[in-house]
Design a protein around this motif. Sequence first.
Motif, short mmCIF file in Angstrom:
data_model
loop_
_atom_site.label_atom_id
_atom_site.label_comp_id
_atom_site.label_asym_id
_atom_site.label_seq_id
_atom_site.Cartn_x
_atom_site.Cartn_y
_atom_site.Cartn_z
N ALA A 19 -78.02 3.22 -53.28
CA ALA A 19 -77.13 2.28 -52.60
C ALA A 19 -76.04 1.78 -53.55
CB ALA A 19 -77.91 1.11 -52.01
N THR A 20 -76.41 1.53 -54.79
CA THR A 20 -75.44 1.08 -55.79
C THR A 20 -74.44 2.19 -56.07
OG1 THR A 20 -77.02 -0.43 -56.79
CG2 THR A 20 -75.15 0.25 -58.15
N TRP A 21 -74.92 3.43 -56.22
CA TRP A 21 -74.01 4.55 -56.49
C TRP A 21 -73.09 4.78 -55.31
CZ3 TRP A 21 -72.62 6.03 -60.97
CH2 TRP A 21 -73.48 5.87 -62.05
N LEU A 22 -73.59 4.63 -54.09
CA LEU A 22 -72.73 4.78 -52.92
C LEU A 22 -71.61 3.75 -52.95
CD1 LEU A 22 -72.00 6.04 -50.21
CD2 LEU A 22 -73.69 4.50 -49.14
N ARG A 23 -71.94 2.50 -53.24
CA ARG A 23 -70.91 1.45 -53.33
C ARG A 23 -69.90 1.79 -54.43
NH1 ARG A 23 -75.37 -1.75 -52.40
NH2 ARG A 23 -75.61 -2.31 -54.58
N ALA A 83 -74.27 3.29 -41.71
CA ALA A 83 -74.29 4.75 -41.74
C ALA A 83 -73.07 5.35 -41.06
CB ALA A 83 -75.58 5.27 -41.09
N LEU A 84 -72.69 4.85 -39.90
CA LEU A 84 -71.55 5.40 -39.18
C LEU A 84 -70.27 5.26 -40.00
CD1 LEU A 84 -70.25 6.70 -36.71
CD2 LEU A 84 -70.06 4.41 -35.70
N ALA A 85 -70.07 4.12 -40.62
CA ALA A 85 -68.86 3.90 -41.42
C ALA A 85 -68.82 4.86 -42.62
CB ALA A 85 -68.80 2.45 -41.90
N VAL A 86 -69.96 5.05 -43.28
CA VAL A 86 -70.01 5.97 -44.42
C VAL A 86 -69.73 7.39 -43.94
CG1 VAL A 86 -71.48 6.97 -46.21
CG2 VAL A 86 -71.55 4.50 -45.76
N ARG A 87 -70.33 7.78 -42.83
CA ARG A 87 -70.09 9.13 -42.30
C ARG A 87 -68.62 9.34 -41.97
NH1 ARG A 87 -75.36 8.42 -39.31
NH2 ARG A 87 -76.82 9.77 -40.44
N LEU A 88 -67.98 8.33 -41.41
CA LEU A 88 -66.55 8.44 -41.08
C LEU A 88 -65.70 8.59 -42.33
CD1 LEU A 88 -66.22 5.90 -38.13
CD2 LEU A 88 -66.07 8.40 -38.01
N VAL A 89 -66.03 7.85 -43.38
CA VAL A 89 -65.29 7.98 -44.64
C VAL A 89 -65.48 9.38 -45.21
CG1 VAL A 89 -65.20 7.21 -47.06
CG2 VAL A 89 -65.28 5.52 -45.21
N VAL A 90 -66.70 9.86 -45.23
CA VAL A 90 -66.97 11.21 -45.75
C VAL A 90 -66.21 12.24 -44.92
CG1 VAL A 90 -68.75 12.98 -46.09
CG2 VAL A 90 -69.18 10.62 -46.81
N ALA A 135 -74.94 10.38 -52.36
CA ALA A 135 -75.54 9.05 -52.53
C ALA A 135 -76.03 8.51 -51.20
CB ALA A 135 -74.51 8.10 -53.15
N PHE A 136 -75.30 8.76 -50.12
CA PHE A 136 -75.71 8.31 -48.80
C PHE A 136 -77.04 8.97 -48.40
CE2 PHE A 136 -75.61 9.12 -44.17
CZ PHE A 136 -75.75 7.81 -43.72
N ARG A 137 -77.13 10.27 -48.62
CA ARG A 137 -78.36 11.00 -48.29
C ARG A 137 -79.54 10.49 -49.09
NH1 ARG A 137 -78.89 15.82 -45.00
NH2 ARG A 137 -80.68 15.95 -46.36
N ARG A 138 -79.33 10.22 -50.37
CA ARG A 138 -80.42 9.69 -51.20
C ARG A 138 -80.80 8.27 -50.75
NH1 ARG A 138 -77.47 12.58 -54.67
NH2 ARG A 138 -76.35 10.86 -55.62
N ARG A 139 -79.81 7.51 -50.32
CA ARG A 139 -80.10 6.15 -49.86
C ARG A 139 -80.95 6.17 -48.60
NH1 ARG A 139 -75.79 2.19 -47.12
NH2 ARG A 139 -76.46 3.42 -45.35
#
Length: 141
Positions: A19-23, A83-90, A135-139
């Motif tokens: 989570a920290t790495w994702l941020r 999750a949706l916001a991260v997926r949209l950014v990716v 990072a999202f997948r690991r989170r």
Amino acid sequence: MTSVKPAATQGAPTTTGPATWLRRFLALDAVVTGANGLAYLLAPGPVGRLIGVDPGLLAGLGAFLTAYGVAVGVLAVGARQPALAVRLVVLANVVWAVSSLVAPALWFDASTAGTVWIPLQGVVVGGFAALQYGAFRRRTA
């Protein structure tokens, strides 16, 4: 033998977890994208001449990238990244990266600098997408 965490650290947020790495990856994306956007927005003429892209188009891209950078930055500093916001950014980063790789050949008559710069920044954005997705997948694992 079982290890016991000291009471002071139990439940404390980790600074090395997914989570920290994702941020961090979102924040880095926000800074780089925002800086790129501001350069395009504030100096579309000189940058446009350098890379061979119409200044009007560059100013529009700059406004979009600046706003996108701010949005990703807001996401990065939130307590939790939905999750949706991260997926949209990716997804947006993947689309941008692929578009940047083909843009000089398909859409722009870029200068030599532009022919190098446009795909190069696409590779950087693709790297952000890969890091964020990992990072999202690991989170979520």
